[in-house]
Design an enzyme around this catalytic site. Structure first.
Site, mmCIF file in Angstrom:
data_model
loop_
_atom_site.group_PDB
_atom_site.id
_atom_site.type_symbol
_atom_site.label_atom_id
_atom_site.label_comp_id
_atom_site.label_asym_id
_atom_site.label_seq_id
_atom_site.Cartn_x
_atom_site.Cartn_y
_atom_site.Cartn_z
ATOM 1 N N HIS A 44 0.825 -1.201 0.000
ATOM 2 C CA HIS A 44 0.000 0.000 0.000
ATOM 3 C C HIS A 44 0.860 1.251 0.000
ATOM 4 O O HIS A 44 1.957 1.272 0.566
ATOM 5 C CB HIS A 44 -0.922 0.022 1.231
ATOM 6 C CG HIS A 44 -2.005 -0.999 1.167
ATOM 7 N ND1 HIS A 44 -3.178 -0.795 0.502
ATOM 8 C CD2 HIS A 44 -2.073 -2.255 1.669
ATOM 9 C CE1 HIS A 44 -3.925 -1.863 0.604
ATOM 10 N NE2 HIS A 44 -3.274 -2.770 1.299
ATOM 11 N N ALA A 51 16.411 -19.457 4.949
ATOM 12 C CA ALA A 51 15.240 -19.427 5.821
ATOM 13 C C ALA A 51 15.144 -18.071 6.511
ATOM 14 O O ALA A 51 16.140 -17.520 6.969
ATOM 15 C CB ALA A 51 15.331 -20.533 6.862
#
Length: 183
Positions: free
Chosen positions: A111, A157
Site C-alpha cells: 500500500h 530461511a
C-alpha cells in the site's frame, strides 16, 4: 526430477485423485500428476492460475490471483510447502524444479503510505515477482513486489527479499544480502 525424493513417498488415494480432478476444473491450466494435499486453496480468480506437471502443493498452501488481471504461473516439478502464500495483484511466475519450503510468503503489492490520506484509502502499488528455474526458497522467507530471483538461487530461511537476486547466488537476512554462491 526436482522433487523426486518427495514424490516417491506420496500416497495416491481416491481423495488425491478427486482433489486433482476438482482443482483441474477451476484452474487456467493444470498439468499432469499434480499432487494436491488436503487444504490447498485456489482463491478469488483460480482461472488465472497456471500449474505445470508433477507439482506438489502441500497442506495449507494458498494461491490467490487477487483480481481479474493477476496471474500465477508455476512450472513443472516444483513443490510448494506447507502454509505457503502466493498473493498476486500483478503476477507471480515461478520456474521449473523449484523447492519452496513451508511458511513462505510471496506478495507482489503493498500500500501507498502518504501521510495526508488514511492508509486504508490508499492504492496498492504492484510489480510482478519472477523466480527462475532450480530455485530453493527456505522456510519463512518473504519475497516482495518487483523482485526477480535468478536461476539456481538459494534464499535462506527467514530472509526478507526486496531486491533482485542474481543467478546461483545464496542470500539471507533482513533485508536479504549475498552470503555466497552455489558451487
Amino acid at each position: 526430477m526436482g522433487n523426486q525424493q518427495l514424490r516417491k513417498n506420496l500416497k495416491w488415494t481416491l481423495g488425491t485423485h478427486l482433489r486433482y480432478w476438482r482443482n483441474k476444473q477451476k484452474l487456467g491450466s493444470c498439468g499432469k500428476g499434480i499432487f494436491f494435499e488436503p487444504g490447498v486453496a485456489l482463491m478469488r480468480f483460480p482461472e488465472n492460475i497456471f500449474l505445470g506437471s508433477n507439482m506438489v502443493l502441500k497442506t495449507g498452501a494458498r494461491l490467490c490471483a487477487c483480481n481479474e488481471q493477476a496471474t500465477i504461473r508455476i512450472g513443472e516439478n516444483t513443490t510448494v510447502g506447507y502454509h505457503t502464500y502466493l498473493f498476486a495483484s500483478a503476477g507471480i511466475s515461478i520456474g521449473d524444479n523449484c523447492l519452496i519450503a513451508p511458511f513462505v510468503y510471496l506478495v507482489d503489492s503493498d500500500h501507498s503510505i502518504d501521510r495526508n490520506e488514511l492508509i486504508n484509502r490508499q492504492p496498492n502499488q504492484t510489480a510482478p515477482i519472477s523466480i527462475g528455474n532450480d530455485v530453493w526458497i527456505g522456510t519463512g522467507a518473504k519475497i516482495l513486489k518487483g523482485v526477480t530471483i535468478g536461476e539456481g538461487a538459494v534464499i535462506a530461511a527467514g530472509a526478507l527479499v526486496k531486491d533482485d537476486v542474481a543467478p546461483y547466488t545464496i542470500v539471507g537476512g533482513i533485508p536479504a544480502k549475498k552470503i555466497s554462491e552455489r558451487k
